[in-house]
Design an enzyme around this catalytic site. Structure first.
Site, PDB file in Angstrom:
ATOM      1  N   TYR A 224       0.843  -1.202   0.000  1.00  0.00           N
ATOM      2  CA  TYR A 224       0.000   0.000   0.000  1.00  0.00           C
ATOM      3  C   TYR A 224       0.879   1.254   0.000  1.00  0.00           C
ATOM      4  O   TYR A 224       2.106   1.158  -0.068  1.00  0.00           O
ATOM      5  CB  TYR A 224      -1.007  -0.084   1.155  1.00  0.00           C
TER       6      TYR A 224
ATOM      7  N   GLY B 233      -3.736 -14.047  12.456  1.00  0.00           N
ATOM      8  CA  GLY B 233      -4.802 -13.679  11.534  1.00  0.00           C
ATOM      9  C   GLY B 233      -5.887 -14.728  11.402  1.00  0.00           C
ATOM     10  O   GLY B 233      -6.923 -14.686  12.075  1.00  0.00           O
TER      11      GLY B 233
END
Ligand SMILES: Cc1cc2nc3c(=O)[nH]c(=O)nc-3n(C[C@H](O)[C@H](O)[C@H](O)COP(=O)(O)O)c2cc1C
Length: 357
Positions: free
Chosen positions: A177, A314
């Site tokens: 990103y 996660g």
């Protein structure tokens, strides 16, 4: 160190060292406002020592995914207040990951006129927009002046986050990103003070971290890095350059006194990652990335061997709202259904069962 022992990361006091990793789940609708589903999902997961809520956009043109939540408006901040309240009511702690997607987007996702990045270089391939699959656009290369606006938007979103009652923010400088696009030579072809040398490519991440820390207090600010992840075309393929870039970055972050640095890398015990840790000198979180799901053995191993202070987990937390209790008691785990990772309803989001009482 015991996975189930308390730990302090800056201003954040955690009941245990299991951290729910940031997980984009695209349940926040077209307006990007956290709703009842997010309130329930995060509330269910409050027994993790800390929740790092999913990548959340600070301004409209930084949105990467339909259904992704934002922190660009007061309405979005109000949605986060309900999430924070639900987690706190169950004794948990929650920060939100502030994520500027940069060139990982499309104007059909953002509804804006342009997509931005460090340089006018598109990602090869396509992204999913509400109109279907479309090629990644060539981003507008941010001018030096426009970069100051990006910093200001990170600051404003972080201010909204803590004003809404969240315990802090994690700055997303990983996974391809915008901030990672600046770090990576594959996506940053600039010739101003934000491009070229490792020092210049690290500059924006340092500026964002310093500015956010000055606004909300460094003890409430973490940051995530993923050196040499080579994802979304943010290529970092020269090991010497990777080391120079990230070790310099860690040295620059050190005096800020941030709550933690979180590193996603396949070899957290290796020299690159431990070199980041040594130079940063503060609380350290690790996660080995997408190749294999984090297990109890892996998490306890990193703590026992002194590789990290906390572990980001996660997919096991996606499928097990009460993962800490299951790991602690040696109970079996729910199996993950990956087909619901990015759905838009309750299935696979708020309906994984807790242990039977
Ligand atoms: C569905 C999904 C969404 C993710 N979204 C994010 C995100 O928003 N921000 C981020 O930094 N990492 C994100 N990740 C990476 C996770 O934080 C984590 O590093 C990864 O799942 C590997 O850890 P695990 O093996 O414990 O699942 C995502 C991973 C998955 C599977």
């Amino acid at each position: 160190m015991d996975l189930f022992s308390p730990v302090t990361l800056g201003d954040l006091t955690l009941a245990n060292r299991v951290v729910m990793a940031p997980l984009t789940r695209t349940r926040a609708g077209a307006a990007g406002v956290p709703n009842e589903l997010l309130v329930e999902h995060y509330g269910q997961r409050a027994s993790n020592g800390l929740i790092v809520a999913e990548g959340t956009y600070p301004n409209a043109e930084s949105r990467s995914y339909p259904g992704q939540p934002g922190l660009a408006t007061d309405e979005q901040a109000a949605g986060w207040r309900a999430v924070a309240d639900a987690v706190h009511a169950r004794g948990g702690k929650i920060v939100v990951q502030v994520m500027h997607g940069g060139r990982v987007s499309h104007t059909d996702i953002t509804g804006t006129e342009r997509i931005v990045g460090p340089s006018a270089v598109a990602i090869a391939g396509e992204t999913h927009t509400p109109e279907g699959k479309e090629a990644f656009p060539v981003p507008h290369a941010l001018t030096t002046e426009e970069i100051a606006d990006v910093v200001a938007d990170f600051v404003a979103a972080s201010r909204r986050a803590v004003d809404a009652g969240l315990d802090g923010v994690e700055i997303h400088s990983a996974n391809g990103y915008l901030l990672h696009q600046f770090l990576a030579p594959g996506s940053n072809h600039r010739d101003d003070v934000y491009g070229g040398s490792p020092e210049n490519r690290a500059r924006l991440t340092v500026e964002v971290a310093a500015a956010v820390a000055a606004e909300i207090g460094a003890g409430r600010v973490g940051i995530r890095l993923s050196p040499a992840h080579n994802i979304q075309d943010a290529f970092e393929q020269d090991p010497a350059d990777v080391e120079a870039t990230y070790h310099h970055l860690a040295e620059q972050l050190q005096p800020l006194g941030l709550a933690y640095v979180s590193v996603l890398h396949h070899d957290p015990a290796g020299e690159l990652v431990q070199g980041i840790r040594k130079r940063f000198g503060g609380p350290f979180m690790v996660n080995t990335g997408f190749a294999a799901v984090t297990t109890f053995e892996e998490a306890t191993g990193y703590l026992a061997n002194g590789v990290a202070d906390v572990v980001a987990v996660g997919r096991a937390v996606m499928a097990n709202p009460d993962l800490v209790e299951r790991w602690q008691g040696g109970h079996p785990l729910n199996e993950l259904d990956p087909s619901t990772s990015y759905g838009n309803g309750p299935e696979g989001y708020v309906d994984y069962p807790f242990l039977a009482r």
